[in-house]
Design a protein around this motif. Structure first.
Motif, PDB file in Angstrom:
ATOM      1  N   LEU A 114       4.826 -13.750 -15.133  1.00 56.37           N
ATOM      2  CA  LEU A 114       3.940 -12.951 -14.216  1.00 56.37           C
ATOM      3  C   LEU A 114       4.864 -11.743 -14.864  1.00 56.37           C
ATOM      4  CD1 LEU A 114       5.117 -14.024 -10.372  1.00 56.37           C
ATOM      5  CD2 LEU A 114       2.499 -14.074 -11.679  1.00 56.37           C
ATOM      6  N   PRO A 115       3.599 -10.681 -15.374  1.00 58.99           N
ATOM      7  CA  PRO A 115       4.300  -9.598 -16.784  1.00 58.99           C
ATOM      8  C   PRO A 115       4.558  -7.997 -15.823  1.00 58.99           C
ATOM      9  CG  PRO A 115       2.062  -9.708 -16.785  1.00 58.99           C
ATOM     10  CD  PRO A 115       2.501 -11.117 -16.176  1.00 58.99           C
ATOM     11  N   ASP A 116       3.539  -8.153 -14.651  1.00 60.34           N
ATOM     12  CA  ASP A 116       3.637  -6.990 -13.821  1.00 60.34           C
ATOM     13  C   ASP A 116       4.895  -6.920 -13.578  1.00 60.34           C
ATOM     14  OD1 ASP A 116       0.710  -9.126 -12.178  1.00 60.34           O
ATOM     15  OD2 ASP A 116       0.686  -7.227 -13.307  1.00 60.34           O
ATOM     16  N   ASP A 117       4.587  -4.975 -13.452  1.00 65.24           N
ATOM     17  CA  ASP A 117       6.349  -4.332 -12.838  1.00 65.24           C
ATOM     18  C   ASP A 117       6.334  -4.424 -11.815  1.00 65.24           C
ATOM     19  OD1 ASP A 117       6.892  -3.161 -15.236  1.00 65.24           O
ATOM     20  OD2 ASP A 117       5.925  -1.458 -15.060  1.00 65.24           O
ATOM     21  N   LEU A 118       5.568  -5.289 -10.384  1.00 66.96           N
ATOM     22  CA  LEU A 118       5.828  -5.004  -9.119  1.00 66.96           C
ATOM     23  C   LEU A 118       5.426  -6.797  -9.098  1.00 66.96           C
ATOM     24  CD1 LEU A 118       6.189  -4.123  -6.173  1.00 66.96           C
ATOM     25  CD2 LEU A 118       4.204  -3.766  -6.557  1.00 66.96           C
ATOM     26  N   ILE A 171      -7.996  -6.852   7.328  1.00 63.94           N
ATOM     27  CA  ILE A 171      -9.113  -5.390   7.175  1.00 63.94           C
ATOM     28  C   ILE A 171      -8.973  -5.227   5.277  1.00 63.94           C
ATOM     29  CG2 ILE A 171      -8.927  -5.119   9.664  1.00 63.94           C
ATOM     30  CD1 ILE A 171      -7.185  -1.945   8.520  1.00 63.94           C
ATOM     31  N   ARG A 172      -8.184  -5.444   5.065  1.00 69.95           N
ATOM     32  CA  ARG A 172      -7.640  -4.573   2.940  1.00 69.95           C
ATOM     33  C   ARG A 172      -8.775  -5.972   2.871  1.00 69.95           C
ATOM     34  NH1 ARG A 172      -1.519  -2.686   3.914  1.00 69.95           N
ATOM     35  NH2 ARG A 172      -2.024  -0.961   5.575  1.00 69.95           N
ATOM     36  N   LEU A 173      -8.485  -7.217   2.714  1.00 68.15           N
ATOM     37  CA  LEU A 173      -9.177  -7.931   1.765  1.00 68.15           C
ATOM     38  C   LEU A 173     -10.732  -8.127   2.350  1.00 68.15           C
ATOM     39  CD1 LEU A 173      -6.980 -11.175   2.594  1.00 68.15           C
ATOM     40  CD2 LEU A 173      -6.670  -9.667   1.719  1.00 68.15           C
ATOM     41  N   PRO A 174     -11.520  -7.728   0.276  1.00 70.35           N
ATOM     42  CA  PRO A 174     -13.001  -7.662   0.930  1.00 70.35           C
ATOM     43  C   PRO A 174     -13.743  -9.385   1.297  1.00 70.35           C
ATOM     44  CG  PRO A 174     -11.956  -8.096  -1.581  1.00 70.35           C
ATOM     45  CD  PRO A 174     -11.009  -8.310  -0.763  1.00 70.35           C
ATOM     46  N   ALA A 175     -14.494  -9.146   0.997  1.00 72.44           N
ATOM     47  CA  ALA A 175     -15.785 -10.361   2.217  1.00 72.44           C
ATOM     48  C   ALA A 175     -14.903 -11.446   1.674  1.00 72.44           C
ATOM     49  CB  ALA A 175     -17.203  -9.596   2.133  1.00 72.44           C
ATOM     50  N   ARG A 179      -1.419 -13.480  -9.542  1.00 72.66           N
ATOM     51  CA  ARG A 179      -1.578 -12.325  -9.818  1.00 72.66           C
ATOM     52  C   ARG A 179      -3.077 -11.757  -9.245  1.00 72.66           C
ATOM     53  NH1 ARG A 179      -1.800 -10.443 -15.679  1.00 72.66           N
ATOM     54  NH2 ARG A 179      -0.573  -8.775 -14.989  1.00 72.66           N
ATOM     55  N   PHE A 180      -3.133 -10.563  -9.527  1.00 71.35           N
ATOM     56  CA  PHE A 180      -3.743  -9.975  -8.585  1.00 71.35           C
ATOM     57  C   PHE A 180      -4.121  -8.159  -9.015  1.00 71.35           C
ATOM     58  CE2 PHE A 180      -2.711 -12.256  -5.246  1.00 71.35           C
ATOM     59  CZ  PHE A 180      -4.216 -13.046  -4.495  1.00 71.35           C
ATOM     60  N   THR A 181      -4.984  -7.481  -8.920  1.00 71.30           N
ATOM     61  CA  THR A 181      -5.633  -6.437  -8.457  1.00 71.30           C
ATOM     62  C   THR A 181      -6.165  -5.635  -7.694  1.00 71.30           C
ATOM     63  OG1 THR A 181      -8.157  -6.335  -9.043  1.00 71.30           O
ATOM     64  CG2 THR A 181      -6.971  -6.532 -11.031  1.00 71.30           C
ATOM     65  N   SER A 182      -5.126  -4.713  -7.771  1.00 68.29           N
ATOM     66  CA  SER A 182      -5.560  -3.652  -6.671  1.00 68.29           C
ATOM     67  C   SER A 182      -6.814  -3.481  -5.992  1.00 68.29           C
ATOM     68  CB  SER A 182      -4.185  -2.988  -5.870  1.00 68.29           C
ATOM     69  OG  SER A 182      -4.367  -1.835  -6.750  1.00 68.29           O
ATOM     70  N   GLU A 183      -7.612  -2.751  -6.382  1.00 68.91           N
ATOM     71  CA  GLU A 183      -9.146  -1.706  -6.810  1.00 68.91           C
ATOM     72  C   GLU A 183      -9.852  -2.422  -7.411  1.00 68.91           C
ATOM     73  OE1 GLU A 183      -8.814   0.667  -4.286  1.00 68.91           O
ATOM     74  OE2 GLU A 183      -6.696   0.852  -3.599  1.00 68.91           O
ATOM     75  N   PRO A 184     -10.974  -2.956  -6.614  1.00 74.15           N
ATOM     76  CA  PRO A 184     -10.849  -3.561  -5.184  1.00 74.15           C
ATOM     77  C   PRO A 184      -8.912  -4.948  -5.435  1.00 74.15           C
ATOM     78  CG  PRO A 184     -12.168  -4.528  -6.553  1.00 74.15           C
ATOM     79  CD  PRO A 184     -12.168  -4.237  -7.458  1.00 74.15           C
ATOM     80  N   LEU A 185      -8.611  -5.762  -4.452  1.00 71.16           N
ATOM     81  CA  LEU A 185      -7.815  -6.324  -4.249  1.00 71.16           C
ATOM     82  C   LEU A 185      -8.747  -7.542  -4.739  1.00 71.16           C
ATOM     83  CD1 LEU A 185      -5.219  -7.670  -3.730  1.00 71.16           C
ATOM     84  CD2 LEU A 185      -5.662  -8.023  -1.812  1.00 71.16           C
ATOM     85  N   ALA A 199       0.888  -0.937  -0.183  1.00 69.58           N
ATOM     86  CA  ALA A 199      -0.158  -0.359   0.074  1.00 69.58           C
ATOM     87  C   ALA A 199       0.877   1.278   0.013  1.00 69.58           C
ATOM     88  CB  ALA A 199      -0.956   0.270   1.046  1.00 69.58           C
ATOM     89  N   PRO A 200       0.851   2.185  -0.980  1.00 70.21           N
ATOM     90  CA  PRO A 200      -0.347   1.520  -2.471  1.00 70.21           C
ATOM     91  C   PRO A 200       0.248   1.016  -2.751  1.00 70.21           C
ATOM     92  CG  PRO A 200       1.311   4.305  -1.761  1.00 70.21           C
ATOM     93  CD  PRO A 200       1.830   3.319  -1.102  1.00 70.21           C
ATOM     94  N   ALA A 201      -0.578   0.109  -3.809  1.00 75.28           N
ATOM     95  CA  ALA A 201      -0.557  -0.652  -5.087  1.00 75.28           C
ATOM     96  C   ALA A 201      -0.510   0.137  -6.257  1.00 75.28           C
ATOM     97  CB  ALA A 201      -1.017  -2.065  -4.494  1.00 75.28           C
TER      98      ALA A 201
END
Length: 206
Positions: free
Chosen positions: A148-152, A181-185, A124-130, A103-105
């Motif tokens: 894994l093509p992402d920069d991070l 607390i940052r994970l969706p339901a 791999r994940f999206t961050s908004e939302p995770l 964070a921030p991601a």
């Protein structure tokens, strides 16, 4: 994230032994230690050190992937406490919890941790939302770097992936219980069963 009053969060699937109490979306207490292989000895005393002995209305536990022993230690404790307290037990993934440590991601990121037998657990994940962009995979480091093509890339194996790939950023993020607390339901409502990430080593005779 959907909350059920006070929640006890247990993380033992990685090198960390991490517990937290969360109430109405607020972390009221946490203990986080990198213990390597000492989860079985440290977990219950850590829970006892939390306010009220860690007593909660619901329990969330890391189901893996990660250390086979660590996963089983956390699940056994969560199930026993859930039974004793008469409260629900649900699970989450270690890789999602590690992603939540960034964070921030950026818009997308990857997580890579050691998976045993020379392989890495990656996702791999999206961050908004995770949210996951695909299933958990267990791959040789070279295959993981190609996938894994992402920069991070985050996690204990992030540096190895970035070095093999020759580009991008690595961050040694941790699986910290308080980051639930940052994970969706939907990511904290998994069945409390192991996520091993690959097939078992032992196979029945043919």
């Amino acid at each position: 994230m959907a909350y059920l009053g006070r929640e006890l969060v247990i993380e033992t699937a990685t090198a960390a032994c991490s517990v937290a109490l969360i109430e109405n979306g607020v972390v009221v207490a946490e203990i986080h230690e990198v213990v390597g292989r000492g989860h079985a000895e440290r977990l219950i005393p850590m829970i006892a050190e939390l306010p009220g002995g860690g007593r909660a209305d619901a329990i969330r536990v890391d189901c893996g992937p990660g250390s086979f022993t660590g996963v089983r230690v956390g699940l056994a404790a969560a199930r026993a406490l859930g039974l004793g307290w008469g409260v629900p037990v649900t699970g989450f993934s270690s890789l999602a919890l590690i992603a939540a440590d960034i964070a921030p991601a950026p818009a997308t990121l990857s997580v890579a941790i050691g998976g045993g037998h020379g392989e890495l657990f990656v996702q791999r994940f999206t961050s908004e939302p995770l949210h996951p962009l695909g299933d958990i995979a267990s791959l040789k480091p070279e295959a993981a770097a190609a996938m894994l093509p992402d920069d991070l890339v985050a996690g204990s194996a992030a540096e190895a992936v970035v070095q093999l790939r020759g580009t991008g950023e690595a961050r040694a993020a941790e699986a910290r219980a308080a980051n639930l607390i940052r994970l969706p339901a939907d990511l904290i409502a998994l069945p409390p069963t192991p996520i091993y990430g690959r097939a078992p080593d032992a196979r029945p005779p043919g």
